[in-house]
Scaffold this motif. Structure first.
Motif, short mmCIF file in Angstrom:
data_model
loop_
_atom_site.label_atom_id
_atom_site.label_comp_id
_atom_site.label_asym_id
_atom_site.label_seq_id
_atom_site.Cartn_x
_atom_site.Cartn_y
_atom_site.Cartn_z
N HIS A 287 -3.89 0.56 -2.49
CA HIS A 287 -3.50 -0.67 -1.79
C HIS A 287 -3.84 -1.88 -2.65
CE1 HIS A 287 -7.84 -0.91 -1.01
NE2 HIS A 287 -7.75 0.32 -0.53
N SER B 238 -6.61 -1.17 5.46
CA SER B 238 -5.69 -1.80 4.52
C SER B 238 -4.68 -2.68 5.24
CB SER B 238 -4.97 -0.75 3.68
OG SER B 238 -5.87 -0.03 2.89
N ARG C 8 0.84 -1.20 0.00
CA ARG C 8 0.00 0.00 0.00
C ARG C 8 0.86 1.24 0.00
NH1 ARG C 8 -0.27 2.97 4.77
NH2 ARG C 8 -0.02 1.91 6.76
N THR D 179 -6.05 3.43 5.99
CA THR D 179 -4.76 2.76 6.12
C THR D 179 -4.84 1.67 7.19
OG1 THR D 179 -3.98 4.52 7.62
CG2 THR D 179 -3.36 4.69 5.30
#
Length: 517
Positions: free
Chosen positions: A307, A355, A290, A352
């Motif tokens: 990602h 991910s 990512r 994030t």
């Protein structure tokens, strides 16, 4: 019958002759993520221009497994029911080791949810439905055969250069969403690199068309007799299309393995017959990577441009739709002047986090499916042998943990320990029946205060939904509490919950969220 890839109409953009005024949002990529982002923004009253260098839906089935949460998001975008009607609904997964079935599992959620656990539906159908929805929306300007060739950021906007069959032009927008896939040209233009791991393993995807009586189930094999020493996966799709994944090993030659004369014998061996036709094939490697950050001033990365994970577990398309879910309401609030730019940091932090959770699960899948000699292989084989007889070992069998939405770490969100864990802050609000409607249908569009078994305090500053207790609401929202107040975000995420709270307390929590604190 093969899918009919009808081209979408190209229309010469007005910017070729007359400079266009600055737009609110430019979206690069008219795949499922870009289209979903445009529709979600339109649902919040924000227009966008969607640019795509192609004029057909994606070729090949690509993403096929759409999770319950993705179907709920697609339903909010106006295409969820159509996807369910066309798709193959499934809930049973069967895991084999060699020729033996070692166990099976049932993903069907408890009764009282509008959407099923999973639906298999080729990506081109999802794109087709989203294109129709976008074209019918006056806030969305969908432009095919418009290829972005350059990008520059200024303090207050992003500017792109575009090539079309009729020549070049440029556009400006307050924000640009890069929804242009794993090989994102926007990411390359900005010189951004993925961080993470590329695993030394290759897989073959083959879509075949055949008349068969395979049930609508997920079948996975470790070391099947028809594909010694490797793994295999079988999924049913609409239109008599079946997805077969075959592990090839890192030493395999991708150019050789994608030739029909190599693919067809492998599939014949797996099926025990040759009564099928190839529809689409692809070779892929396991990647778990990512961008370090998804928000780069006026450019925001969404979906595979931000990602990538391995296909096992169905985290690619599903994760991308969750990106759209977390971004749409925030970006709309910023653009409408209802929230500061700091609110976008919440998208970066949450997605994030999501991910990383997907990458962790996907990496563990890879290690289990492709163990290194020694302890990893001993562990994998011992777990498979034990799982046939011992239920406690089955959760350790990892053939791709299937996509579920993560719970965001909302540490500062008020919580009530007496309420059920599945509805804690940071989680998706569980659905429930409401007479002839569904709860999630009522929890969309803006912030909502959900009051169950109690009157909402006056002056709380948002839409209020007061509901009497029902068995489903007690199980999913009340638990041991006698009453409940839930603050639900526009993306149907639980932002906070209380057994009791006054209007000032609720307003203070709402202000903390919308101010990006």
């Amino acid at each position: 019958m093969p899918y009919d890839y009808k081209p979408f109409d190209y229309v010469a953009p007005r910017g070729l002759n007359t400079p266009e005024p600055r737009h609110k949002v430019i979206i690069v990529g008219a795949g499922p993520i870009g289209l979903a982002a445009a529709i979600e923004l339109a649902n919040h009253g924000v227009g966008s221009v969607v640019l795509d260098d192609n004029n057909v839906v994606s070729v090949g089935s690509r993403a096929i497994c759409w999770s319950k949460r993705s179907l709920e998001i697609l339903d909010r975008l106006g295409v969820g029911e159509t996807c369910v009607q066309k798709g193959v609904t499934w809930k049973v997964g069967r895991t084999h080791h060699g020729a033996r079935e070692v166990f099976n599992f049932d993903l069907l959620p408890e009764d009282g949810h509008k959407m099923p656990a999973f639906v298999n539906l080729q990506q081109y159908y999802v794109e087709e439905y989203l294109v129709a929805q976008a074209q019918a929306n006056p806030l969305i300007d969908l432009r095919f055969k418009n290829k972005v060739t350059g990008l520059e950021q200024q303090d207050d906007c992003a500017r792109v250069s575009i090539e079309t069959p009729d020549g070049a032009y440029s556009l400006e927008a307050d924000y640009l969403l890069a929804c242009d896939g794993a090989r994102s040209p926007i990411r390359q233009m900005m010189g951004l690199e993925f961080e993470g791991v590329l695993f030394e393993e290759r897989f073959l995807i083959a879509d075949i068309v055949m008349q068969a009586d395979f049930p609508p189930e997920r079948w996975f094999w470790f070391e099947p007799e028809f594909h010694a020493g490797q793994s295999a996966l079988l999924h049913k799709q609409p239109d008599d299309v079946y997805r077969i994944d075959l592990q090839l090993g890192w030493e395999s030659d991708p150019e050789e393995e994608r030739k029909p004369e190599r693919i067809i014998p492998r599939i014949e061996k797996a099926l025990g017959h040759g009564n099928f036709t190839l529809d689409w094939t692809s070779i892929y490697t396991f990647q778990c990577r990512r961008l370090k950050e998804f928000v780069h001033d006026r450019v925001i990365f969404v979906g595979d441009s931000a990602h990538v994970v391995s296909p096992f577990g169905a985290r690619g398309g599903n994760g991308g739709l969750q990106d759209v879910d977390a971004l749409g309401w925030r970006l709309a609030a910023v653009l409408k002047g209802e929230a500061p730019v700091a609110l976008l940091a919440g998208y970066d932090a949450e997605r994030t986090h999501g991910s990383d959770e997907n990458i962790t699960n996907s990496s563990r899948t890879t290690r289990f499916m492709s163990p290194r000699d020694g302890a990893e292989r001993w562990f994998r084989d011992a777990v498979l042998a034990l799982s046939e007889h011992a239920e406690f070992a089955r959760p350790m069998v990892n053939s791709g943990r299937l996509s579920v939405p993560c719970t965001y770490p909302l540490e500062a969100a008020p919580d009530c320990v007496h309420m059920p864990a599945p509805s804690r802050p940071g989680s998706v609000a569980p659905d429930a029946p409401l007479g002839n409607d569904w709860l999630l249908s009522q929890l969309a569009g803006g912030f909502t205060l959900l009051a169950i078994g109690v009157a909402a305090p006056e002056g709380c500053g948002m839409r209020v939904l007061e509901l009497p207790e029902t068995p489903e609401l007690r199980q999913r929202y009340l638990g041991q509490a006698g009453q409940a107040l839930y603050l639900i975000r526009p993306d149907q995420i639980v932002a906070a919950r209380w057994a009791e709270a006054d209007a000032d307390t609720i307003q203070a929590q709402l202000a903390a969220i919308t101010e990006g604190r």
